[in-house]
Design an enzyme around this catalytic site. Structure first.
Site, PDB file in Angstrom:
ATOM      1  N   HIS A 468       0.808  -1.214   0.000  1.00 26.91           N
ATOM      2  CA  HIS A 468       0.000   0.000   0.000  1.00 26.91           C
ATOM      3  C   HIS A 468       0.849   1.275   0.000  1.00 26.91           C
ATOM      4  CE1 HIS A 468      -3.547  -2.365   1.992  1.00 26.91           C
ATOM      5  NE2 HIS A 468      -3.431  -2.610   0.715  1.00 26.91           N
TER       6      HIS A 468
HETATM    7  C1  LIG Z   1      -0.089  -7.362  -4.465  1.00 27.95           C
HETATM    8  C2  LIG Z   1      -1.042  -6.260  -4.095  1.00 27.95           C
HETATM    9  C3  LIG Z   1      -2.133  -6.546  -3.272  1.00 27.95           C
HETATM   10  C4  LIG Z   1      -3.024  -5.536  -2.913  1.00 27.95           C
HETATM   11  N1  LIG Z   1      -4.165  -5.851  -2.220  1.00 27.95           N
HETATM   12  C5  LIG Z   1      -5.115  -4.893  -2.061  1.00 27.95           C
HETATM   13  C6  LIG Z   1      -6.402  -5.232  -1.557  1.00 27.95           C
HETATM   14  O1  LIG Z   1      -6.713  -6.402  -1.264  1.00 27.95           O
HETATM   15  N2  LIG Z   1      -7.312  -4.224  -1.414  1.00 27.95           N
HETATM   16  C7  LIG Z   1      -7.027  -2.929  -1.731  1.00 27.95           C
HETATM   17  O2  LIG Z   1      -7.869  -2.046  -1.536  1.00 27.95           O
HETATM   18  N3  LIG Z   1      -5.797  -2.595  -2.214  1.00 27.95           N
HETATM   19  C8  LIG Z   1      -4.874  -3.539  -2.428  1.00 27.95           C
HETATM   20  N4  LIG Z   1      -3.687  -3.216  -3.008  1.00 27.95           N
HETATM   21  C9  LIG Z   1      -3.404  -1.790  -3.273  1.00 27.95           C
HETATM   22  C10 LIG Z   1      -4.175  -1.184  -4.444  1.00 27.95           C
HETATM   23  O3  LIG Z   1      -4.313  -2.083  -5.513  1.00 27.95           O
HETATM   24  C11 LIG Z   1      -3.431   0.077  -4.873  1.00 27.95           C
HETATM   25  O4  LIG Z   1      -3.303   0.923  -3.749  1.00 27.95           O
HETATM   26  C12 LIG Z   1      -4.135   0.842  -5.976  1.00 27.95           C
HETATM   27  O5  LIG Z   1      -4.269   0.048  -7.128  1.00 27.95           O
HETATM   28  C13 LIG Z   1      -3.314   2.094  -6.309  1.00 27.95           C
HETATM   29  O6  LIG Z   1      -3.890   2.720  -7.408  1.00 27.95           O
HETATM   30  P1  LIG Z   1      -3.037   3.702  -8.308  1.00 27.95           P
HETATM   31  O7  LIG Z   1      -3.968   4.223  -9.342  1.00 27.95           O
HETATM   32  O8  LIG Z   1      -2.341   4.671  -7.430  1.00 27.95           O
HETATM   33  O9  LIG Z   1      -1.896   2.804  -8.987  1.00 27.95           O
HETATM   34  P2  LIG Z   1      -2.030   1.487  -9.861  1.00 27.95           P
HETATM   35  O10 LIG Z   1      -3.347   0.854  -9.699  1.00 27.95           O
HETATM   36  O11 LIG Z   1      -0.826   0.669  -9.551  1.00 27.95           O
HETATM   37  O12 LIG Z   1      -1.933   2.015 -11.364  1.00 27.95           O
HETATM   38  C14 LIG Z   1      -0.797   2.624 -11.919  1.00 27.95           C
HETATM   39  C15 LIG Z   1      -0.747   2.291 -13.414  1.00 27.95           C
HETATM   40  O13 LIG Z   1       0.151   3.194 -14.059  1.00 27.95           O
HETATM   41  C16 LIG Z   1       0.949   2.466 -14.983  1.00 27.95           C
HETATM   42  N5  LIG Z   1       2.208   3.198 -15.173  1.00 27.95           N
HETATM   43  C17 LIG Z   1       3.114   3.486 -14.204  1.00 27.95           C
HETATM   44  N6  LIG Z   1       4.155   4.152 -14.741  1.00 27.95           N
HETATM   45  C18 LIG Z   1       3.898   4.281 -16.067  1.00 27.95           C
HETATM   46  C19 LIG Z   1       4.625   4.868 -17.135  1.00 27.95           C
HETATM   47  N7  LIG Z   1       5.808   5.447 -16.941  1.00 27.95           N
HETATM   48  N8  LIG Z   1       4.076   4.818 -18.373  1.00 27.95           N
HETATM   49  C20 LIG Z   1       2.859   4.244 -18.579  1.00 27.95           C
HETATM   50  N9  LIG Z   1       2.137   3.656 -17.577  1.00 27.95           N
HETATM   51  C21 LIG Z   1       2.661   3.685 -16.343  1.00 27.95           C
HETATM   52  C22 LIG Z   1       1.134   1.119 -14.308  1.00 27.95           C
HETATM   53  O14 LIG Z   1       1.560   0.133 -15.210  1.00 27.95           O
HETATM   54  C23 LIG Z   1      -0.243   0.879 -13.702  1.00 27.95           C
HETATM   55  O15 LIG Z   1      -1.094   0.226 -14.609  1.00 27.95           O
HETATM   56  C24 LIG Z   1      -2.779  -4.195  -3.360  1.00 27.95           C
HETATM   57  C25 LIG Z   1      -1.692  -3.918  -4.183  1.00 27.95           C
HETATM   58  C26 LIG Z   1      -0.842  -4.933  -4.566  1.00 27.95           C
HETATM   59  C27 LIG Z   1       0.317  -4.599  -5.475  1.00 27.95           C
END
Ligand SMILES: Cc1cc2nc3c(=O)[nH]c(=O)nc-3n(C[C@H](O)[C@H](O)[C@H](O)COP(=O)(O)OP(=O)(O)OC[C@H]3O[C@@H](n4cnc5c(N)ncnc54)[C@H](O)[C@@H]3O)c2cc1C
Length: 544
Positions: A468
């Site tokens: 997280h």
């Molecule tokens: C193993 C794991 C288990 C988890 N379990 C839970 C759970 O059970 N419940 C829960 O609520 N949360 C859980 N989480 C946390 C939750 O999934 C994340 O907090 C949430 O997805 C964050 O959202 P975000 O939009 O910030 O980033 P993300 O969802 O990670 O999205 C970021 C996206 O940007 C893309 N990206 C990054 N850099 C670039 C670039 N330079 N060029 C193009 N694309 C790029 C990535 O490839 C990705 O697709 C878990 C996370 C993980 C990794």
């Protein structure tokens, strides 16, 4: 070079929402650039297959973090999703909003329009809760929320023992009160994983004004003075440019968004200079204040066979589970396995729940890509509001070189105290009579009787991430804040960050839901929609 109104970097939890909401205006042209491929594999869609995408090299970012000074110098691997849906396409699907008090703390830190009353309309907007709409819950949003059945005896033992240890049964921890033991709610729709990619972005693509490029790695934001003009990105080794007439919106997640800002010359001047990057904008807070939930598993063997699901499955049994899921979207394939949990205070001195249990009805490292399942159970015990903070810095000006990340887990003495107390209480719960029929040998004997130093020594070797990371481009009003209350990067124009990295402080629970809420709220601001009226409902932990 093609021109768009908005360029969104990352099709993850937040990026999917922002693209879909902005795309509701047919006059806008929106480009979404995602570094990874589609989410179209059974291992992403089938909830119980969740350990498989974690080792699918095409679909993950694999960050090496550490060394962690307070954990005897250990290093860890931090996996993030790299595909349509981002980390929401490989996460555990556990659905938690966070404690309402978390958002009131954001407001108290200088962001009045981020109080719980201001966030609640967006929590309701995003969700389609199977318990039905009520004053606290949403019933018609894009994101399906399923309450898990928790009908196996091992789950019932968890709920009973928790109550015997003094914790009430809480039917909905995402409403008035968070504390208690509960069946979990999950991002699952009719037996299939529900991610932002599926719930928001895929439907938006069919409208025609949202374009998604997969396998497109954004290398940096291009600037004209302080104004973001577009991005430089790479597909199959070819570097290209895209121009944004209105804004570039970074939704790359808590590691990649600050990394991209630094690569673009936005960050601490001296640090950038060390990597040969001239600072276009000197912003000292980029990559700093990084937070994460630290967790440890208290594990017991079962005293008899038949307690844990999915032990010693042969090929035929696995095929039967797969077939049942394919045909009816039911059976073991349709659950994420985390069907029960709890929120509680590690001691009476703590004001509101600071420890979370995520309970697995088996032994085995499900979230680390190892699926060695054995009879037993484990209480994953997580510290929900750690004070320890880490940092992300550049190793190289090359966008393909991943940054240096240190989380500083358990470096704060209060974090150590609270997790030690949390683990001891966990072991006390497991001694309740609700577990008598199942409880076998403790894999870490003596947690209740050991000294603090002994428990801490065990923690140092055994804690891990709950995956997280957040707050690395923090929203705020102080000098170390990176974005303002609307996600606009300070000292710039036409550039925002909208993802988990903008959280002013980590929330009490898993982060997918609050990240989705942030994206819903900021998408409304970007679109220029009037904010909904604040929903001032009471909640249990409120300071009056
Ligand atoms: C193993 C794991 C288990 C988890 N379990 C839970 C759970 O059970 N419940 C829960 O609520 N949360 C859980 N989480 C946390 C939750 O999934 C994340 O907090 C949430 O997805 C964050 O959202 P975000 O939009 O910030 O980033 P993300 O969802 O990670 O999205 C970021 C996206 O940007 C893309 N990206 C990054 N850099 C670039 C670039 N330079 N060029 C193009 N694309 C790029 C990535 O490839 C990705 O697709 C878990 C996370 C993980 C990794």
């Amino acid at each position: 070079m093609k021109r768009y109104d908005y360029i969104i970097v990352g099709a993850g939890a937040a990026g999917s929402v922002v693209a879909a909401r902005l795309g509701e205006n047919p006059a806008l042209r929106i480009l979404v650039l995602e570094a990874g491929p589609t989410d179209n594999t059974i291992f992403v869609r089938m909830p119980a297959a969740l350990s498989y995408p974690l080792t699918d090299e095409r679909r993950i970012w694999s960050f090496e973090t550490g060394p962690e000074a307070a954990l005897d110098g250990r290093s860890m691997t931090h996996v993030r999703g790299r595909m349509l849906g981002g980390s929401g396409s490989l996460n555990g699907m556990v659905y938690v909003r966070g404690n309402p008090r978390d958002f009131d703390a954001w407001a108290a830190a200088g962001l009045p329009d981020w109080s719980y009353a201001h966030c609640l309309p967006y929590f309701k907007k995003l969700e389609r809760y199977d318990g039905g709409e009520n004053e606290y819950r949403g019933g018609s949003g894009p994101m399906a929320i399923t309450t898990l059945k928790a009908d196996l005896p091992v789950f019932q033992a968890f709920l009973e023992a928790g109550q015997q240890a003094g914790h009430r049964l809480n039917p909905d921890y995402n409403a008035f009160a968070q504390e208690g033991v509960h069946p979990y709610q999950a991002n699952i729709e009719n037996g299939v994983r529900a991610s932002g990619g599926r719930a928001y972005l895929r439907p938006a693509l069919s409208r025609g004004n949202v374009e998604l490029k997969l396998d497109a790695l954004v290398r940096r934001v291009t600037l004209a003075g302080r104004r973001a003009t577009g991005v430089e990105y790479e597909v199959g080794g070819t570097v290209m440019h895209a121009e944004a007439e209105r804004e570039v919106i970074l939704c790359g997640g808590a590691f990649n968004s600050p990394h991209l800002l630094l690569l673009s010359g936005i960050g601490p001047r001296a640090e950038l200079a060390e990597r040969g990057i001239a600072a276009a904008i000197d912003l000292p807070g980029v990559g700093k204040g990084l937070q994460d939930h630290v967790a440890v598993s208290v594990r017991y063997r079962a005293r008899r066979k038949g307690v844990s699901p999915a032990v010693d499955l042969n090929l035929l049994q696995m095929a039967m589970i797969g077939a049942r899921w394919m045909l009816f979207r039911s059976g073991l394939g349709a659950t994420n396995l985390w069907e029960v949990g709890s929120f509680f205070r590690s001691s009476d001195a703590i004001e509101y729940a600071n420890i979370q249990h995520e309970f697995l009805p088996m032994l085995g490292e499900l979230m680390h890509g190892k699926v060695n399942i054995e009879e037993g159970f484990q209480y994953q015990t997580c510290l929900m509001r750690p004070r320890s903070k880490g940092a992300l810095t550049l190793r190289s000006a090359d966008p393909r070189v991943l940054p240096q990340i240190v989380l500083n887990y358990l470096s704060d003495p209060d974090d150590r105290r609270e997790l030690i107390d949390g683990v001891r209480h966990t072991d006390e719960i497991i001694q309740q009579r609700g577990w008598d029929d199942i409880r076998g040998e403790a894999l870490t004997p003596g947690l209740r009787s050991q000294t603090d130093d002994e428990v801490l020594a065990w923690l140092k070797q055994n804690v891990g991430t709950q995956y997280h990371p957040c707050s690395s481009c923090r929203m705020g009003i102080d000098d170390m804040a990176v974005v303002d209350n609307e996600g606009r990067v300070r000292e710039t124009e036409g550039l925002r960050v909208v993802d988990a990295s903008v959280m002013p402080q980590i929330t009490s629970g898993n982060l997918h839901c609050p990240t989705t809420m942030i994206a819903e709220k900021l998408a409304d601001r970007i679109a220029g929609n009037p904010p909904p009226a604040a929903l001032d409902l009471p909640y249990e932990d409120q300071v009056r």
